[in-house]
Design a protein around this motif. Sequence first.
Motif, PDB file in Angstrom:
ATOM      1  N   ARG A 112       0.844  -1.209   0.000  1.00 19.10           N
ATOM      2  CA  ARG A 112       0.000   0.000   0.000  1.00 19.10           C
ATOM      3  C   ARG A 112       0.874   1.252   0.000  1.00 19.10           C
ATOM      4  NH1 ARG A 112      -2.787  -3.443   3.325  1.00 19.10           N
ATOM      5  NH2 ARG A 112      -1.955  -2.522   5.235  1.00 19.10           N
ATOM      6  N   PHE A 113       1.965   1.215   0.743  1.00 20.77           N
ATOM      7  CA  PHE A 113       2.878   2.358   0.773  1.00 20.77           C
ATOM      8  C   PHE A 113       3.493   2.576  -0.614  1.00 20.77           C
ATOM      9  CE2 PHE A 113       7.059   4.271   1.280  1.00 20.77           C
ATOM     10  CZ  PHE A 113       6.737   5.414   1.978  1.00 20.77           C
ATOM     11  N   ILE A 114       3.900   1.504  -1.255  1.00 25.75           N
ATOM     12  CA  ILE A 114       4.505   1.595  -2.586  1.00 25.75           C
ATOM     13  C   ILE A 114       3.501   2.145  -3.594  1.00 25.75           C
ATOM     14  CG2 ILE A 114       5.367   0.203  -4.522  1.00 25.75           C
ATOM     15  CD1 ILE A 114       6.619  -1.656  -2.303  1.00 25.75           C
ATOM     16  N   THR A 115       2.284   1.656  -3.531  1.00 27.64           N
ATOM     17  CA  THR A 115       1.259   2.024  -4.507  1.00 27.64           C
ATOM     18  C   THR A 115       0.768   3.462  -4.360  1.00 27.64           C
ATOM     19  OG1 THR A 115       0.514  -0.255  -4.612  1.00 27.64           O
ATOM     20  CG2 THR A 115      -1.008   1.409  -5.425  1.00 27.64           C
ATOM     21  N   ASP A 116       0.419   3.852  -3.127  1.00 30.50           N
ATOM     22  CA  ASP A 116      -0.186   5.183  -2.986  1.00 30.50           C
ATOM     23  C   ASP A 116       0.498   6.098  -1.975  1.00 30.50           C
ATOM     24  OD1 ASP A 116      -1.075   4.131  -0.558  1.00 30.50           O
ATOM     25  OD2 ASP A 116      -3.096   3.753  -1.302  1.00 30.50           O
ATOM     26  N   ARG A 117       1.663   5.663  -1.471  1.00 26.89           N
ATOM     27  CA  ARG A 117       2.460   6.481  -0.540  1.00 26.89           C
ATOM     28  C   ARG A 117       1.686   6.931   0.684  1.00 26.89           C
ATOM     29  NH1 ARG A 117       7.176   4.668  -1.532  1.00 26.89           N
ATOM     30  NH2 ARG A 117       8.029   5.250  -3.504  1.00 26.89           N
ATOM     31  N   THR A 118       0.811   6.073   1.164  1.00 22.01           N
ATOM     32  CA  THR A 118       0.099   6.368   2.399  1.00 22.01           C
ATOM     33  C   THR A 118       0.558   5.404   3.481  1.00 22.01           C
ATOM     34  OG1 THR A 118      -1.734   4.904   1.822  1.00 22.01           O
ATOM     35  CG2 THR A 118      -1.949   7.236   1.219  1.00 22.01           C
ATOM     36  N   VAL A 119       0.396   5.836   4.713  1.00 21.07           N
ATOM     37  CA  VAL A 119       0.762   5.016   5.860  1.00 21.07           C
ATOM     38  C   VAL A 119      -0.498   4.770   6.667  1.00 21.07           C
ATOM     39  CG1 VAL A 119       2.174   4.875   7.951  1.00 21.07           C
ATOM     40  CG2 VAL A 119       3.061   6.041   5.923  1.00 21.07           C
ATOM     41  N   GLY A 120      -0.937   3.536   6.678  1.00 22.74           N
ATOM     42  CA  GLY A 120      -2.095   3.172   7.478  1.00 22.74           C
ATOM     43  C   GLY A 120      -1.648   2.629   8.821  1.00 22.74           C
ATOM     44  N   GLU A 121      -2.521   1.874   9.435  1.00 21.27           N
ATOM     45  CA  GLU A 121      -2.186   1.255  10.709  1.00 21.27           C
ATOM     46  C   GLU A 121      -1.143   0.163  10.477  1.00 21.27           C
ATOM     47  OE1 GLU A 121      -4.297  -1.237  14.295  1.00 21.27           O
ATOM     48  OE2 GLU A 121      -5.526   0.050  13.027  1.00 21.27           O
ATOM     49  N   ALA A 122      -0.090   0.195  11.258  1.00 25.06           N
ATOM     50  CA  ALA A 122       0.987  -0.779  11.115  1.00 25.06           C
ATOM     51  C   ALA A 122       0.543  -2.148  11.627  1.00 25.06           C
ATOM     52  CB  ALA A 122       2.217  -0.313  11.889  1.00 25.06           C
ATOM     53  N   PRO A 123       0.974  -3.212  10.943  1.00 21.13           N
ATOM     54  CA  PRO A 123       0.643  -4.565  11.405  1.00 21.13           C
ATOM     55  C   PRO A 123       1.268  -4.859  12.772  1.00 21.13           C
ATOM     56  CG  PRO A 123       1.572  -4.593   9.182  1.00 21.13           C
ATOM     57  CD  PRO A 123       1.747  -3.216   9.720  1.00 21.13           C
ATOM     58  N   ARG A 124       0.715  -5.853  13.447  1.00 21.94           N
ATOM     59  CA  ARG A 124       1.293  -6.253  14.729  1.00 21.94           C
ATOM     60  C   ARG A 124       2.709  -6.765  14.492  1.00 21.94           C
ATOM     61  NH1 ARG A 124       1.421 -11.726  15.831  1.00 21.94           N
ATOM     62  NH2 ARG A 124       0.384 -13.006  14.282  1.00 21.94           N
ATOM     63  N   LYS A 125       3.545  -6.607  15.466  1.00 27.86           N
ATOM     64  CA  LYS A 125       4.954  -7.012  15.419  1.00 27.86           C
ATOM     65  C   LYS A 125       5.780  -6.223  14.397  1.00 27.86           C
ATOM     66  CE  LYS A 125       4.659 -11.686  17.176  1.00 27.86           C
ATOM     67  NZ  LYS A 125       5.143 -13.042  16.994  1.00 27.86           N
ATOM     68  N   PHE A 126       5.210  -5.140  13.867  1.00 30.73           N
ATOM     69  CA  PHE A 126       5.943  -4.309  12.913  1.00 30.73           C
ATOM     70  C   PHE A 126       6.236  -2.976  13.570  1.00 30.73           C
ATOM     71  CE2 PHE A 126       6.004  -1.287   9.256  1.00 30.73           C
ATOM     72  CZ  PHE A 126       7.095  -1.816   8.591  1.00 30.73           C
ATOM     73  N   ARG A 127       7.486  -2.625  13.625  1.00 30.92           N
ATOM     74  CA  ARG A 127       7.906  -1.355  14.225  1.00 30.92           C
ATOM     75  C   ARG A 127       8.101  -0.340  13.101  1.00 30.92           C
ATOM     76  NH1 ARG A 127      13.483  -1.145  17.242  1.00 30.92           N
ATOM     77  NH2 ARG A 127      13.813   1.066  17.035  1.00 30.92           N
ATOM     78  N   LEU A 128       7.214   0.619  13.036  1.00 30.85           N
ATOM     79  CA  LEU A 128       7.253   1.637  12.005  1.00 30.85           C
ATOM     80  C   LEU A 128       8.465   2.550  12.202  1.00 30.85           C
ATOM     81  CD1 LEU A 128       5.425   2.530   9.631  1.00 30.85           C
ATOM     82  CD2 LEU A 128       4.338   4.115  11.218  1.00 30.85           C
ATOM     83  N   ALA A 129       9.103   2.894  11.114  1.00 28.94           N
ATOM     84  CA  ALA A 129      10.259   3.796  11.179  1.00 28.94           C
ATOM     85  C   ALA A 129       9.837   5.151  11.735  1.00 28.94           C
ATOM     86  CB  ALA A 129      10.857   3.979   9.789  1.00 28.94           C
ATOM     87  N   PRO A 130      10.685   5.758  12.549  1.00 36.06           N
ATOM     88  CA  PRO A 130      10.341   7.054  13.153  1.00 36.06           C
ATOM     89  C   PRO A 130       9.987   8.123  12.129  1.00 36.06           C
ATOM     90  CG  PRO A 130      12.346   6.171  14.138  1.00 36.06           C
ATOM     91  CD  PRO A 130      11.985   5.269  12.988  1.00 36.06           C
ATOM     92  N   TRP A 131      10.614   8.121  10.972  1.00 34.70           N
ATOM     93  CA  TRP A 131      10.345   9.154   9.969  1.00 34.70           C
ATOM     94  C   TRP A 131       8.936   9.052   9.396  1.00 34.70           C
ATOM     95  CZ3 TRP A 131       9.471   8.059   4.749  1.00 34.70           C
ATOM     96  CH2 TRP A 131       9.818   6.771   4.309  1.00 34.70           C
TER      97      TRP A 131
END
Length: 142
Positions: A112-131
């Motif tokens: 989804r990020f690649i396709t439309d450059r949006t950030v939704g809710e991160a999956p469990r066990k996934f640590r989103l980058a601070p940026w």
Amino acid sequence: MIVEDQAILAMELELVLGDAGCEVVGCAMDRDGAFEIAARERPTLALVDVNLLDGMTGPQIAQRLVSEYGTVVVFLTANPEQIPDGFAGALGAVCKPFDDHTIRAVVAFAGRFITDRTVGEAPRKFRLAPWLKTPPARIPTH
């Protein structure tokens, strides 16, 4: 693309990704192998272990994949404290051990990020980058 020095884990990831409809363009065990695959295949997404056979080269690989090829990178690591503060441009990190469901969810999130450059809710066990925690209205391509 998969960059992982544990052959069994790399093969398992390749199977999970294939079952999820992804095309795995190559598996590398070190920095040189990763750059060879990247130059040839120009991957859209790379799952990159932080600590490889040739040392803690995952962040170097990620930084180059992001800057030279526009690849979206997700770190895989058993040692999250080894991830650089800025995540070397990576989207985030998944801590080992992980399950198939987590990998599928992370790949869908990255898609989804690649396709439309949006950030939704991160999956469990996934640590989103601070940026990405406070992204601008529109995130430019790498």
